[in-house]
Enzyme design. Structure first.
Site, short mmCIF file in Angstrom:
data_model
loop_
_atom_site.label_atom_id
_atom_site.label_comp_id
_atom_site.label_asym_id
_atom_site.label_seq_id
_atom_site.Cartn_x
_atom_site.Cartn_y
_atom_site.Cartn_z
N GLY A 1 25.23 -2.93 28.30
CA GLY A 1 26.23 -3.78 28.79
C GLY A 1 27.64 -3.48 28.56
CB CYS B 1 33.78 -12.95 23.36
SG CYS B 1 32.93 -11.46 23.89
P1 NAD Z 1 25.64 -7.66 28.44
O1 NAD Z 1 24.87 -8.91 29.07
O2 NAD Z 1 26.50 -7.16 29.27
O3 NAD Z 1 24.74 -6.60 27.82
C1 NAD Z 1 23.53 -6.77 27.14
C2 NAD Z 1 22.70 -5.96 27.66
O4 NAD Z 1 21.47 -5.90 26.75
C3 NAD Z 1 22.00 -6.02 28.85
O5 NAD Z 1 22.16 -4.87 29.95
C4 NAD Z 1 20.60 -6.65 28.65
O6 NAD Z 1 19.44 -6.07 29.74
C5 NAD Z 1 20.09 -5.87 27.51
N1 NAD Z 1 19.10 -5.85 26.50
C6 NAD Z 1 18.72 -7.21 26.12
N2 NAD Z 1 17.65 -7.40 25.48
C7 NAD Z 1 17.38 -5.98 25.39
C8 NAD Z 1 16.16 -5.53 24.77
N3 NAD Z 1 15.23 -6.21 23.77
N4 NAD Z 1 16.09 -3.92 24.82
C9 NAD Z 1 16.91 -3.42 25.49
N5 NAD Z 1 17.99 -3.99 26.05
C10 NAD Z 1 18.13 -5.33 26.21
O7 NAD Z 1 26.42 -8.29 26.99
P2 NAD Z 1 27.78 -7.59 26.46
O8 NAD Z 1 28.99 -8.33 27.20
O9 NAD Z 1 27.65 -6.08 26.37
O10 NAD Z 1 27.63 -8.47 25.15
C11 NAD Z 1 26.73 -7.77 23.98
C12 NAD Z 1 27.23 -8.21 22.70
O11 NAD Z 1 28.53 -7.92 22.14
C13 NAD Z 1 27.34 -9.93 22.39
O12 NAD Z 1 26.87 -10.20 21.31
C14 NAD Z 1 28.79 -10.16 22.80
O13 NAD Z 1 29.14 -11.45 22.00
C15 NAD Z 1 29.42 -8.88 22.04
N6 NAD Z 1 30.77 -8.63 22.30
C16 NAD Z 1 31.05 -8.57 23.74
C17 NAD Z 1 32.33 -8.33 24.15
C18 NAD Z 1 32.72 -8.26 25.60
O14 NAD Z 1 33.72 -8.14 25.92
N7 NAD Z 1 32.00 -8.45 26.49
C19 NAD Z 1 33.34 -7.75 23.01
C20 NAD Z 1 33.04 -7.99 22.02
C21 NAD Z 1 31.65 -8.56 21.41
C1 UDX Z 2 38.01 -11.39 23.79
C2 UDX Z 2 38.66 -10.70 22.52
O1 UDX Z 2 40.15 -10.38 22.87
C3 UDX Z 2 38.20 -9.36 22.15
O2 UDX Z 2 38.84 -8.75 20.99
C4 UDX Z 2 36.53 -9.57 21.77
O3 UDX Z 2 36.15 -8.39 21.33
C5 UDX Z 2 36.10 -10.33 23.25
O4 UDX Z 2 36.71 -11.42 23.34
P1 UDX Z 2 38.02 -10.63 26.15
O5 UDX Z 2 37.36 -12.00 26.55
O6 UDX Z 2 37.42 -9.67 27.14
O7 UDX Z 2 38.15 -10.19 24.65
O8 UDX Z 2 39.42 -10.94 26.82
P2 UDX Z 2 40.74 -11.42 26.27
O9 UDX Z 2 41.76 -10.50 26.83
O10 UDX Z 2 40.94 -11.88 25.04
O11 UDX Z 2 41.11 -12.85 27.09
C6 UDX Z 2 40.36 -13.97 27.16
C7 UDX Z 2 40.90 -14.92 28.01
O12 UDX Z 2 41.74 -15.57 27.57
C8 UDX Z 2 40.85 -14.63 29.52
O13 UDX Z 2 40.38 -15.38 30.30
C9 UDX Z 2 42.55 -14.58 29.49
O14 UDX Z 2 43.09 -14.82 30.68
C10 UDX Z 2 42.65 -15.52 28.47
N1 UDX Z 2 44.23 -15.45 27.98
C11 UDX Z 2 44.53 -14.49 27.21
C12 UDX Z 2 45.24 -16.32 28.26
O15 UDX Z 2 45.13 -17.57 28.95
N2 UDX Z 2 46.37 -16.19 27.57
C13 UDX Z 2 46.79 -15.14 26.85
O16 UDX Z 2 47.64 -15.16 26.13
C14 UDX Z 2 45.72 -14.36 26.45
#
Ligand code: NAD
Ligand code: UDX
Length: 469
Positions: A13, A274
Protein backbone atom coordinates in the site's frame (compact mmCIF):
# COMPACT_ATOMS: atom_id res chain seq x y z
CA UNK A 1 27.63 -5.99 4.03
CA UNK A 2 24.23 -7.69 3.88
CA UNK A 3 24.82 -9.56 0.62
CA UNK A 4 22.11 -12.13 -0.01
CA UNK A 5 19.75 -10.78 2.65
CA UNK A 6 16.12 -11.22 1.65
CA UNK A 7 13.28 -8.97 2.69
CA UNK A 8 9.58 -9.66 2.27
CA UNK A 9 6.99 -6.96 2.88
CA UNK A 10 3.37 -7.99 3.41
CA UNK A 11 1.11 -5.16 2.20
CA UNK A 12 1.79 -3.20 -1.01
CA UNK A 13 0.00 0.00 0.00
CA UNK A 14 0.96 3.63 0.61
CA UNK A 15 3.56 2.53 3.16
CA UNK A 16 4.74 -0.87 1.92
CA UNK A 17 5.19 0.22 -1.72
CA UNK A 18 7.28 3.40 -1.30
CA UNK A 19 9.20 2.24 1.80
CA UNK A 20 10.36 -1.02 0.28
CA UNK A 21 11.11 0.62 -3.08
CA UNK A 22 13.49 3.02 -1.34
CA UNK A 23 15.13 0.17 0.61
CA UNK A 24 15.64 -1.66 -2.71
CA UNK A 25 17.13 1.47 -4.26
CA UNK A 26 19.54 2.12 -1.43
CA UNK A 27 20.52 -1.52 -0.85
CA UNK A 28 21.17 -3.12 -4.26
CA UNK A 29 22.58 -6.31 -2.68
CA UNK A 30 19.33 -6.98 -0.78
CA UNK A 31 16.38 -8.66 -2.53
CA UNK A 32 13.04 -7.07 -1.67
CA UNK A 33 9.76 -8.86 -2.41
CA UNK A 34 6.54 -6.94 -1.81
CA UNK A 35 3.49 -9.16 -1.53
CA UNK A 36 -0.22 -8.44 -1.29
CA UNK A 37 -3.45 -10.39 -1.37
CA UNK A 38 -4.89 -7.89 -3.85
CA UNK A 39 -4.08 -9.08 -7.38
CA UNK A 40 -5.13 -5.80 -9.07
CA UNK A 41 -2.85 -3.85 -6.73
CA UNK A 42 0.15 -6.07 -7.51
CA UNK A 43 -0.66 -5.91 -11.25
CA UNK A 44 -0.69 -2.11 -11.01
CA UNK A 45 2.69 -2.09 -9.21
CA UNK A 46 4.05 -4.16 -12.10
CA UNK A 47 2.61 -1.78 -14.72
CA UNK A 48 3.41 1.75 -15.89
CA UNK A 49 0.41 3.01 -13.97
CA UNK A 50 1.36 2.60 -10.28
CA UNK A 51 -1.56 2.19 -7.85
CA UNK A 52 -0.62 5.30 -5.88
CA UNK A 53 0.48 8.76 -6.95
CA UNK A 54 3.53 9.99 -5.11
CA UNK A 55 6.08 12.44 -6.57
CA UNK A 56 9.34 10.66 -7.45
CA UNK A 57 7.98 7.15 -6.83
CA UNK A 58 7.88 6.18 -10.52
CA UNK A 59 11.57 6.83 -10.90
CA UNK A 60 12.54 4.74 -7.86
CA UNK A 61 10.33 1.81 -8.88
CA UNK A 62 11.62 1.88 -12.46
CA UNK A 63 15.23 1.85 -11.24
CA UNK A 64 14.80 -1.30 -9.11
CA UNK A 65 11.82 -3.31 -10.38
CA UNK A 66 13.00 -6.63 -11.81
CA UNK A 67 16.52 -6.03 -10.41
CA UNK A 68 16.17 -6.46 -6.64
CA UNK A 69 12.58 -5.30 -6.22
CA UNK A 70 9.65 -7.58 -7.01
CA UNK A 71 5.88 -7.21 -6.59
CA UNK A 72 4.02 -10.51 -6.35
CA UNK A 73 1.03 -12.33 -4.89
CA UNK A 74 3.23 -15.34 -4.03
CA UNK A 75 2.89 -14.62 -0.30
CA UNK A 76 3.96 -18.03 1.06
CA UNK A 77 6.99 -18.41 -1.15
CA UNK A 78 8.30 -14.97 -0.22
CA UNK A 79 7.71 -15.54 3.49
CA UNK A 80 9.65 -18.80 3.30
CA UNK A 81 12.64 -17.20 1.59
CA UNK A 82 12.82 -14.05 3.71
CA UNK A 83 15.19 -13.21 6.55
CA UNK A 84 13.25 -10.07 7.47
CA UNK A 85 9.46 -9.79 7.06
CA UNK A 86 7.91 -6.34 7.28
CA UNK A 87 4.18 -6.24 7.90
CA UNK A 88 2.65 -3.07 6.42
CA UNK A 89 -0.99 -4.08 6.22
CA UNK A 90 -3.83 -1.66 6.97
CA UNK A 91 -4.92 -1.19 10.61
CA UNK A 92 -8.15 0.81 10.30
CA UNK A 93 -10.42 1.90 13.13
CA UNK A 94 -12.74 -0.93 14.24
CA UNK A 95 -16.24 -0.55 12.82
CA UNK A 96 -18.03 -3.07 15.05
CA UNK A 97 -17.58 -4.90 18.33
CA UNK A 98 -15.62 -3.90 21.42
CA UNK A 99 -13.91 -0.55 20.91
CA UNK A 100 -15.85 0.17 17.69
CA UNK A 101 -15.13 3.68 16.39
CA UNK A 102 -11.90 3.95 18.37
CA UNK A 103 -9.75 0.85 18.72
CA UNK A 104 -7.50 -0.34 15.89
CA UNK A 105 -8.77 -3.30 13.90
CA UNK A 106 -5.89 -5.77 13.93
CA UNK A 107 -7.63 -8.44 11.84
CA UNK A 108 -5.34 -7.97 8.83
CA UNK A 109 -2.26 -7.95 11.04
CA UNK A 110 -3.24 -11.13 12.82
CA UNK A 111 -4.05 -12.88 9.54
CA UNK A 112 -0.63 -11.92 8.21
CA UNK A 113 1.05 -13.14 11.41
CA UNK A 114 -0.80 -16.45 11.29
CA UNK A 115 0.27 -16.90 7.67
CA UNK A 116 3.90 -16.29 8.65
CA UNK A 117 3.61 -18.74 11.56
CA UNK A 118 2.12 -21.37 9.27
CA UNK A 119 4.63 -21.27 6.43
CA UNK A 120 7.94 -20.10 7.96
CA UNK A 121 10.54 -22.86 8.25
CA UNK A 122 13.61 -20.87 9.28
CA UNK A 123 14.14 -18.10 11.92
CA UNK A 124 12.68 -14.72 10.91
CA UNK A 125 12.79 -11.14 12.02
CA UNK A 126 9.20 -9.87 11.87
CA UNK A 127 8.87 -6.10 11.71
CA UNK A 128 5.78 -4.10 12.66
CA UNK A 129 5.66 -1.41 9.99
CA UNK A 130 1.93 -0.78 10.38
CA UNK A 131 0.85 1.62 13.12
CA UNK A 132 -0.44 -0.53 15.98
CA UNK A 133 -1.52 -0.15 19.62
CA UNK A 134 1.06 -0.57 22.37
CA UNK A 135 1.68 -4.22 23.25
CA UNK A 136 0.82 -5.49 19.77
CA UNK A 137 4.32 -6.92 19.44
CA UNK A 138 3.63 -9.07 22.48
CA UNK A 139 0.38 -10.40 21.02
CA UNK A 140 1.97 -10.99 17.63
CA UNK A 141 4.87 -12.81 19.22
CA UNK A 142 2.40 -15.14 20.94
CA UNK A 143 0.64 -15.84 17.64
CA UNK A 144 3.93 -16.47 15.84
CA UNK A 145 5.39 -18.74 18.49
CA UNK A 146 2.06 -20.56 18.90
CA UNK A 147 2.90 -22.77 15.93
CA UNK A 148 6.15 -23.72 17.71
CA UNK A 149 7.97 -24.36 14.42
CA UNK A 150 10.75 -21.80 14.39
CA UNK A 151 12.20 -18.74 16.12
CA UNK A 152 10.81 -15.23 15.53
CA UNK A 153 12.11 -11.87 16.73
CA UNK A 154 9.46 -9.18 16.64
CA UNK A 155 10.57 -5.57 16.12
CA UNK A 156 8.61 -2.35 16.04
CA UNK A 157 9.68 0.00 13.23
CA UNK A 158 6.92 2.58 12.75
CA UNK A 159 6.83 4.63 9.58
CA UNK A 160 6.81 8.43 9.70
CA UNK A 161 6.50 9.28 6.01
CA UNK A 162 3.83 11.77 4.98
CA UNK A 163 1.94 11.30 1.72
CA UNK A 164 2.87 13.65 -1.08
CA UNK A 165 6.46 13.79 0.22
CA UNK A 166 6.96 10.07 0.87
CA UNK A 167 10.09 9.65 -1.25
CA UNK A 168 11.76 12.76 0.22
CA UNK A 169 10.85 11.63 3.74
CA UNK A 170 12.20 8.12 3.16
CA UNK A 171 15.34 9.44 1.53
CA UNK A 172 16.17 11.76 4.44
CA UNK A 173 14.10 10.77 7.47
CA UNK A 174 14.23 12.88 10.65
CA UNK A 175 14.77 9.58 12.42
CA UNK A 176 14.30 5.83 12.05
CA UNK A 177 12.86 4.19 15.12
CA UNK A 178 13.47 0.53 15.97
CA UNK A 179 11.99 -1.05 19.08
CA UNK A 180 13.05 -4.46 20.30
CA UNK A 181 12.90 -6.67 23.37
CA UNK A 182 15.86 -6.22 25.65
CA UNK A 183 17.16 -9.80 25.39
CA UNK A 184 20.26 -10.64 23.34
CA UNK A 185 18.26 -11.99 20.45
CA UNK A 186 16.08 -8.83 20.33
CA UNK A 187 19.16 -6.59 20.25
CA UNK A 188 20.70 -8.70 17.48
CA UNK A 189 17.55 -8.42 15.37
CA UNK A 190 17.41 -4.67 16.02
CA UNK A 191 21.03 -4.38 14.88
CA UNK A 192 20.33 -6.30 11.65
CA UNK A 193 17.49 -3.92 10.80
CA UNK A 194 19.56 -0.87 11.80
CA UNK A 195 22.26 -2.06 9.38
CA UNK A 196 19.73 -2.05 6.53
CA UNK A 197 18.81 1.59 7.19
CA UNK A 198 22.44 2.53 7.78
CA UNK A 199 22.98 2.08 4.02
CA UNK A 200 21.74 5.68 3.71
CA UNK A 201 20.53 6.99 7.09
CA UNK A 202 23.20 8.45 9.42
CA UNK A 203 23.66 6.17 12.45
CA UNK A 204 22.82 8.97 14.91
CA UNK A 205 19.36 9.19 13.35
CA UNK A 206 18.63 5.51 13.96
CA UNK A 207 17.05 5.26 17.39
CA UNK A 208 16.98 1.87 19.07
CA UNK A 209 14.50 1.68 21.97
CA UNK A 210 12.40 -0.82 23.79
CA UNK A 211 9.44 -2.10 21.86
CA UNK A 212 6.70 -0.35 23.91
CA UNK A 213 8.38 3.06 23.58
CA UNK A 214 8.59 2.57 19.84
CA UNK A 215 4.93 1.59 19.45
CA UNK A 216 3.78 4.45 21.68
CA UNK A 217 6.04 7.05 20.00
CA UNK A 218 4.26 6.58 16.69
CA UNK A 219 0.81 7.23 18.18
CA UNK A 220 2.15 10.19 20.16
CA UNK A 221 3.94 11.72 17.14
CA UNK A 222 0.75 11.69 15.08
CA UNK A 223 -1.32 12.97 17.99
CA UNK A 224 1.09 15.90 18.52
CA UNK A 225 1.07 16.78 14.81
CA UNK A 226 -2.72 16.65 14.63
CA UNK A 227 -2.92 18.62 17.86
CA UNK A 228 -0.92 21.43 16.25
CA UNK A 229 -3.32 21.56 13.32
CA UNK A 230 -6.33 21.60 15.64
CA UNK A 231 -4.67 24.30 17.77
CA UNK A 232 -4.09 26.61 14.82
CA UNK A 233 -7.59 25.86 13.54
CA UNK A 234 -9.01 26.80 16.96
CA UNK A 235 -7.01 30.02 16.69
CA UNK A 236 -8.50 30.59 13.21
CA UNK A 237 -11.97 30.73 14.79
CA UNK A 238 -10.72 33.35 17.28
CA UNK A 239 -9.17 35.33 14.42
CA UNK A 240 -12.43 35.41 12.46
CA UNK A 241 -14.28 36.59 15.55
CA UNK A 242 -11.72 39.26 16.41
CA UNK A 243 -10.27 40.56 13.14
CA UNK A 244 -6.82 39.05 13.71
CA UNK A 245 -5.08 37.20 10.85
CA UNK A 246 -4.20 33.55 11.50
CA UNK A 247 -1.12 33.56 9.22
CA UNK A 248 0.29 36.58 11.05
CA UNK A 249 -0.37 34.95 14.41
CA UNK A 250 1.19 31.64 13.23
CA UNK A 251 4.28 33.50 12.02
CA UNK A 252 4.68 35.46 15.24
CA UNK A 253 4.14 32.39 17.42
CA UNK A 254 6.22 30.06 15.23
CA UNK A 255 9.30 32.31 15.38
CA UNK A 256 9.72 31.19 18.98
CA UNK A 257 12.28 28.45 18.44
CA UNK A 258 10.63 26.36 21.14
CA UNK A 259 7.44 26.28 19.06
CA UNK A 260 8.76 26.40 15.48
CA UNK A 261 7.01 27.40 12.24
CA UNK A 262 5.98 24.03 10.77
CA UNK A 263 2.50 22.50 10.82
CA UNK A 264 0.82 25.82 11.59
CA UNK A 265 -1.28 26.20 8.47
CA UNK A 266 -4.93 26.75 9.29
CA UNK A 267 -7.16 24.66 7.08
CA UNK A 268 -10.56 23.24 6.50
CA UNK A 269 -9.52 20.38 8.82
CA UNK A 270 -6.95 17.63 8.71
CA UNK A 271 -7.62 14.42 6.82
CA UNK A 272 -5.59 11.39 5.81
CA UNK A 273 -5.68 7.79 6.89
CA UNK A 274 -3.55 8.31 9.99
CA UNK A 275 -4.32 11.29 12.22
CA UNK A 276 -7.86 10.56 13.29
CA UNK A 277 -7.33 6.81 13.41
CA UNK A 278 -4.18 7.05 15.51
CA UNK A 279 -5.59 9.59 17.97
CA UNK A 280 -8.72 7.49 18.45
CA UNK A 281 -6.47 4.50 18.96
CA UNK A 282 -4.57 6.42 21.66
CA UNK A 283 -7.84 7.58 23.22
CA UNK A 284 -9.03 3.98 23.39
CA UNK A 285 -5.77 2.84 24.95
CA UNK A 286 -6.00 5.59 27.58
CA UNK A 287 -9.56 4.59 28.40
CA UNK A 288 -8.58 0.92 28.69
CA UNK A 289 -5.70 1.87 30.99
CA UNK A 290 -8.07 3.76 33.32
CA UNK A 291 -6.96 7.23 32.21
CA UNK A 292 -10.26 8.88 31.15
CA UNK A 293 -8.97 12.47 31.58
CA UNK A 294 -5.97 11.79 29.35
CA UNK A 295 -8.30 10.16 26.81
CA UNK A 296 -10.58 13.21 26.91
CA UNK A 297 -7.60 15.54 26.39
CA UNK A 298 -6.54 13.85 23.14
CA UNK A 299 -10.11 13.33 21.96
CA UNK A 300 -10.58 17.11 21.85
CA UNK A 301 -8.15 17.19 18.90
CA UNK A 302 -10.59 15.17 16.79
CA UNK A 303 -13.60 17.14 18.03
CA UNK A 304 -11.91 20.41 17.10
CA UNK A 305 -11.25 18.99 13.64
CA UNK A 306 -14.94 18.09 13.21
CA UNK A 307 -15.89 21.58 14.31
CA UNK A 308 -13.54 23.13 11.75
CA UNK A 309 -15.20 21.25 8.88
CA UNK A 310 -18.62 22.26 10.14
CA UNK A 311 -17.53 25.90 10.54
CA UNK A 312 -16.50 25.93 6.89
CA UNK A 313 -19.85 24.52 5.76
CA UNK A 314 -21.74 27.01 7.97
CA UNK A 315 -19.75 29.93 6.55
CA UNK A 316 -20.77 28.87 3.06
CA UNK A 317 -24.44 28.42 3.94
CA UNK A 318 -24.66 31.74 5.82
CA UNK A 319 -22.62 33.50 3.12
CA UNK A 320 -25.02 32.29 0.43
CA UNK A 321 -27.92 33.96 2.27
CA UNK A 322 -28.73 31.00 4.50
CA UNK A 323 -29.63 28.52 1.82
CA UNK A 324 -27.64 26.46 -0.65
CA UNK A 325 -30.55 24.32 -1.80
CA UNK A 326 -30.37 24.03 -5.58
CA UNK A 327 -27.32 26.31 -5.72
CA UNK A 328 -24.20 25.20 -7.54
CA UNK A 329 -20.95 25.06 -5.59
CA UNK A 330 -17.66 24.32 -7.35
CA UNK A 331 -15.44 22.23 -5.10
CA UNK A 332 -11.77 22.49 -5.99
CA UNK A 333 -9.82 19.54 -4.65
CA UNK A 334 -10.97 16.27 -3.15
CA UNK A 335 -7.69 14.72 -1.93
CA UNK A 336 -6.86 15.15 1.78
CA UNK A 337 -3.79 17.23 0.85
CA UNK A 338 -1.95 18.22 -2.31
CA UNK A 339 0.35 15.90 -4.28
CA UNK A 340 -1.59 12.76 -3.49
CA UNK A 341 -4.60 11.03 -5.00
CA UNK A 342 -5.53 9.68 -1.55
CA UNK A 343 -8.94 10.72 -0.19
CA UNK A 344 -9.02 8.77 3.07
CA UNK A 345 -10.71 10.94 5.74
CA UNK A 346 -10.45 13.94 3.40
CA UNK A 347 -12.39 16.96 4.69
CA UNK A 348 -13.94 17.11 1.20
CA UNK A 349 -16.02 14.01 1.93
CA UNK A 350 -17.75 15.43 4.99
CA UNK A 351 -18.18 18.83 3.31
CA UNK A 352 -19.88 17.18 0.31
CA UNK A 353 -22.05 15.07 2.59
CA UNK A 354 -23.27 18.24 4.30
CA UNK A 355 -23.86 19.98 0.95
CA UNK A 356 -25.89 17.01 -0.26
CA UNK A 357 -27.87 17.07 2.99
CA UNK A 358 -28.70 20.71 2.14
CA UNK A 359 -29.59 19.64 -1.45
CA UNK A 360 -26.92 21.77 -3.12
CA UNK A 361 -25.45 20.98 -6.56
CA UNK A 362 -21.72 20.20 -6.34
CA UNK A 363 -19.24 20.31 -9.22
CA UNK A 364 -15.97 18.65 -8.19
CA UNK A 365 -12.55 18.97 -9.77
CA UNK A 366 -9.40 17.30 -8.45
CA UNK A 367 -6.27 16.84 -10.59
CA UNK A 368 -5.34 13.39 -9.23
CA UNK A 369 -8.21 11.63 -7.50
CA UNK A 370 -9.80 8.81 -9.54
CA UNK A 371 -13.49 9.38 -10.38
CA UNK A 372 -14.55 6.00 -9.00
CA UNK A 373 -12.89 6.89 -5.69
CA UNK A 374 -15.04 10.01 -5.37
CA UNK A 375 -18.23 8.04 -6.09
CA UNK A 376 -17.24 5.38 -3.61
CA UNK A 377 -16.45 7.98 -0.89
CA UNK A 378 -19.70 9.87 -1.40
CA UNK A 379 -22.00 6.87 -1.67
CA UNK A 380 -20.43 5.56 1.55
CA UNK A 381 -20.64 8.86 3.43
CA UNK A 382 -24.20 9.68 2.32
CA UNK A 383 -25.52 6.11 2.51
CA UNK A 384 -26.93 6.58 -0.99
CA UNK A 385 -26.42 4.71 -4.23
CA UNK A 386 -24.43 6.27 -7.07
CA UNK A 387 -27.51 7.29 -9.07
CA UNK A 388 -28.89 9.16 -6.07
CA UNK A 389 -25.53 10.90 -5.42
CA UNK A 390 -25.33 11.86 -9.11
CA UNK A 391 -28.48 13.96 -8.67
CA UNK A 392 -26.33 16.33 -6.62
CA UNK A 393 -22.77 15.80 -7.82
CA UNK A 394 -20.96 16.15 -11.15
CA UNK A 395 -17.27 15.53 -11.71
CA UNK A 396 -15.45 18.03 -13.91
CA UNK A 397 -12.30 17.82 -16.06
CA UNK A 398 -10.96 21.20 -14.89
CA UNK A 399 -11.58 24.06 -12.48
CA UNK A 400 -13.08 26.45 -15.02
CA UNK A 401 -15.74 23.91 -16.05
CA UNK A 402 -16.56 23.28 -12.39
CA UNK A 403 -17.09 27.02 -11.82
CA UNK A 404 -19.38 27.48 -14.83
CA UNK A 405 -22.68 28.94 -13.56
CA UNK A 406 -21.67 28.34 -9.95
CA UNK A 407 -22.79 30.55 -7.07
CA UNK A 408 -19.65 29.79 -5.10
CA UNK A 409 -16.25 28.18 -5.38
CA UNK A 410 -14.71 26.37 -2.41
CA UNK A 411 -11.04 25.36 -2.24
CA UNK A 412 -10.66 22.23 -0.16
CA UNK A 413 -7.22 20.93 -1.23
CA UNK A 414 -4.20 23.21 -1.63
CA UNK A 415 -3.15 22.04 -5.14
CA UNK A 416 -0.57 24.50 -6.56
CA UNK A 417 -2.43 24.75 -9.86
CA UNK A 418 -5.38 26.46 -8.14
CA UNK A 419 -3.19 29.54 -7.66
CA UNK A 420 -2.70 29.86 -11.42
CA UNK A 421 -6.33 29.70 -12.54
CA UNK A 422 -7.52 32.65 -14.64
CA UNK A 423 -9.89 34.11 -12.05
CA UNK A 424 -11.10 36.86 -14.40
CA UNK A 425 -12.45 34.09 -16.62
CA UNK A 426 -13.91 32.25 -13.61
CA UNK A 427 -15.65 35.45 -12.46
CA UNK A 428 -17.23 35.94 -15.88
CA UNK A 429 -18.65 32.42 -15.78
CA UNK A 430 -20.05 32.50 -12.25
CA UNK A 431 -23.46 33.69 -11.03
CA UNK A 432 -23.38 37.09 -9.26
CA UNK A 433 -22.64 37.83 -6.52
CA UNK A 434 -19.77 35.35 -6.87
CA UNK A 435 -18.26 33.85 -3.75
CA UNK A 436 -14.90 32.24 -3.07
CA UNK A 437 -14.40 30.19 0.10
CA UNK A 438 -10.71 29.47 0.48
CA UNK A 439 -10.40 26.55 2.88
CA UNK A 440 -6.61 26.45 2.50
CA UNK A 441 -5.64 30.13 2.26
CA UNK A 442 -3.76 29.53 -0.98
CA UNK A 443 -5.38 32.13 -3.26
CA UNK A 444 -4.57 35.83 -3.70
CA UNK A 445 -7.53 37.26 -1.81
CA UNK A 446 -6.68 40.87 -2.61
CA UNK A 447 -6.72 40.12 -6.33
CA UNK A 448 -9.96 38.15 -6.09
CA UNK A 449 -11.69 41.06 -4.31
CA UNK A 450 -10.43 43.46 -6.98
CA UNK A 451 -11.98 41.21 -9.64
CA UNK A 452 -15.29 41.40 -7.77
CA UNK A 453 -15.49 38.18 -5.72
CA UNK A 454 -16.76 38.12 -2.16
CA UNK A 455 -14.05 36.17 -0.37
CA UNK A 456 -14.00 34.12 2.81
CA UNK A 457 -10.64 32.78 3.98
CA UNK A 458 -9.98 30.64 7.05
CA UNK A 459 -8.86 32.74 10.04
CA UNK A 460 -8.75 36.02 8.10
CA UNK A 461 -10.63 39.24 8.84
CA UNK A 462 -14.13 38.75 7.45
CA UNK A 463 -15.15 40.35 4.16
CA UNK A 464 -17.72 43.05 5.08
CA UNK A 465 -19.80 41.90 2.10
CA UNK A 466 -20.06 38.35 3.49
CA UNK A 467 -23.31 37.62 5.28
CA UNK A 468 -22.69 35.87 8.61
CA UNK A 469 -26.20 35.95 10.01
P1 NAD B 1 -3.04 0.50 2.52
O1 NAD B 1 -4.46 0.17 2.74
O2 NAD B 1 -2.66 1.44 1.45
O3 NAD B 1 -2.21 -0.84 2.25
C1 NAD B 1 -2.35 -2.00 2.98
C2 NAD B 1 -2.22 -3.19 2.02
O4 NAD B 1 -2.16 -4.40 2.79
C3 NAD B 1 -3.40 -3.35 1.06
O5 NAD B 1 -2.92 -3.34 -0.28
C4 NAD B 1 -4.00 -4.71 1.44
O6 NAD B 1 -4.50 -5.42 0.32
C5 NAD B 1 -2.81 -5.42 2.04
N1 NAD B 1 -3.15 -6.53 2.94
C6 NAD B 1 -4.05 -6.54 3.96
N2 NAD B 1 -4.04 -7.73 4.59
C7 NAD B 1 -3.11 -8.51 3.95
C8 NAD B 1 -2.63 -9.82 4.14
N3 NAD B 1 -3.09 -10.58 5.15
N4 NAD B 1 -1.69 -10.30 3.29
C9 NAD B 1 -1.22 -9.52 2.29
N5 NAD B 1 -1.62 -8.26 2.07
C10 NAD B 1 -2.55 -7.75 2.89
O7 NAD B 1 -2.49 1.01 3.93
P2 NAD B 1 -1.27 2.03 4.18
O8 NAD B 1 -1.74 3.44 4.05
O9 NAD B 1 -0.08 1.57 3.44
O10 NAD B 1 -1.04 1.82 5.75
C11 NAD B 1 -0.47 0.63 6.24
C12 NAD B 1 -0.10 0.84 7.70
O11 NAD B 1 0.89 1.87 7.81
C13 NAD B 1 -1.26 1.30 8.60
O12 NAD B 1 -1.10 0.72 9.85
C14 NAD B 1 -1.06 2.81 8.69
O13 NAD B 1 -1.58 3.34 9.88
C15 NAD B 1 0.46 2.92 8.68
N6 NAD B 1 0.97 4.19 8.18
C16 NAD B 1 0.42 4.78 7.07
C17 NAD B 1 0.95 5.96 6.57
C18 NAD B 1 0.36 6.63 5.36
O14 NAD B 1 0.76 7.75 5.06
N7 NAD B 1 -0.56 6.03 4.64
C19 NAD B 1 2.06 6.53 7.19
C20 NAD B 1 2.62 5.90 8.29
C21 NAD B 1 2.06 4.72 8.77
C1 UDX C 1 0.85 12.07 8.70
C2 UDX C 1 2.18 12.34 9.42
O1 UDX C 1 2.66 13.64 9.05
C3 UDX C 1 3.21 11.28 9.07
O2 UDX C 1 4.39 11.49 9.82
C4 UDX C 1 2.62 9.91 9.39
O3 UDX C 1 3.55 8.92 9.04
C5 UDX C 1 1.32 9.70 8.65
O4 UDX C 1 0.40 10.76 8.99
P1 UDX C 1 -0.05 12.47 6.23
O5 UDX C 1 -1.38 12.22 6.84
O6 UDX C 1 0.33 11.73 5.00
O7 UDX C 1 1.11 12.20 7.30
O8 UDX C 1 0.08 14.04 5.86
P2 UDX C 1 0.35 15.36 6.73
O9 UDX C 1 1.25 16.22 5.96
O10 UDX C 1 0.73 15.06 8.12
O11 UDX C 1 -1.08 16.08 6.73
C6 UDX C 1 -2.19 15.53 7.41
C7 UDX C 1 -3.38 16.46 7.29
O12 UDX C 1 -3.16 17.67 8.04
C8 UDX C 1 -3.65 16.92 5.85
O13 UDX C 1 -5.03 16.95 5.61
C9 UDX C 1 -3.06 18.30 5.80
O14 UDX C 1 -3.65 19.12 4.83
C10 UDX C 1 -3.37 18.80 7.21
N1 UDX C 1 -2.47 19.88 7.66
C11 UDX C 1 -1.15 19.66 7.83
C12 UDX C 1 -3.01 21.13 7.93
O15 UDX C 1 -4.21 21.35 7.80
N2 UDX C 1 -2.18 22.13 8.36
C13 UDX C 1 -0.83 21.94 8.53
O16 UDX C 1 -0.14 22.88 8.92
C14 UDX C 1 -0.30 20.65 8.25
Amino acid sequence: CQDGLKICCIGAGYVGGPTMSVIALKCPEITVNIVDISEPRIAAWNSDNLPIYEPGLDKVVKACRGRNLFFTTQVDQCIKEADIIFVAVNTPTKKVGIGAGRAADLTYWELAARRIAQVAETPKIVVEKSTVPIKTAEAISAVLHGAGKTQFSVLSNPEFLAEGTAIEDLDAPDRVLIGSTLCEEGSKASQTLADVYAHWVPREKILQTNVWSSELSKLVANSFLAQRVSSINAVSAICEASGADVDEVARAVGMDTRIGPKFMKASVGFGGSCFQKDILNLVYLCESMGLPEVAHYFHQVVQMNDLQKERFVSRIIHGLFNTITGKKIALLGFAFKKDTGDTRESAAIEICRRFIEEKAQIAIYDPKVEEEQIWSDLTGACQMDKIEVQKYVTLCPDAITACDNAHAMAVVTEWDEFKDINYNKVFEKMIKPSFVFDGRNVLDHELLRKIGFIVYAIGKPLDPKLSTA
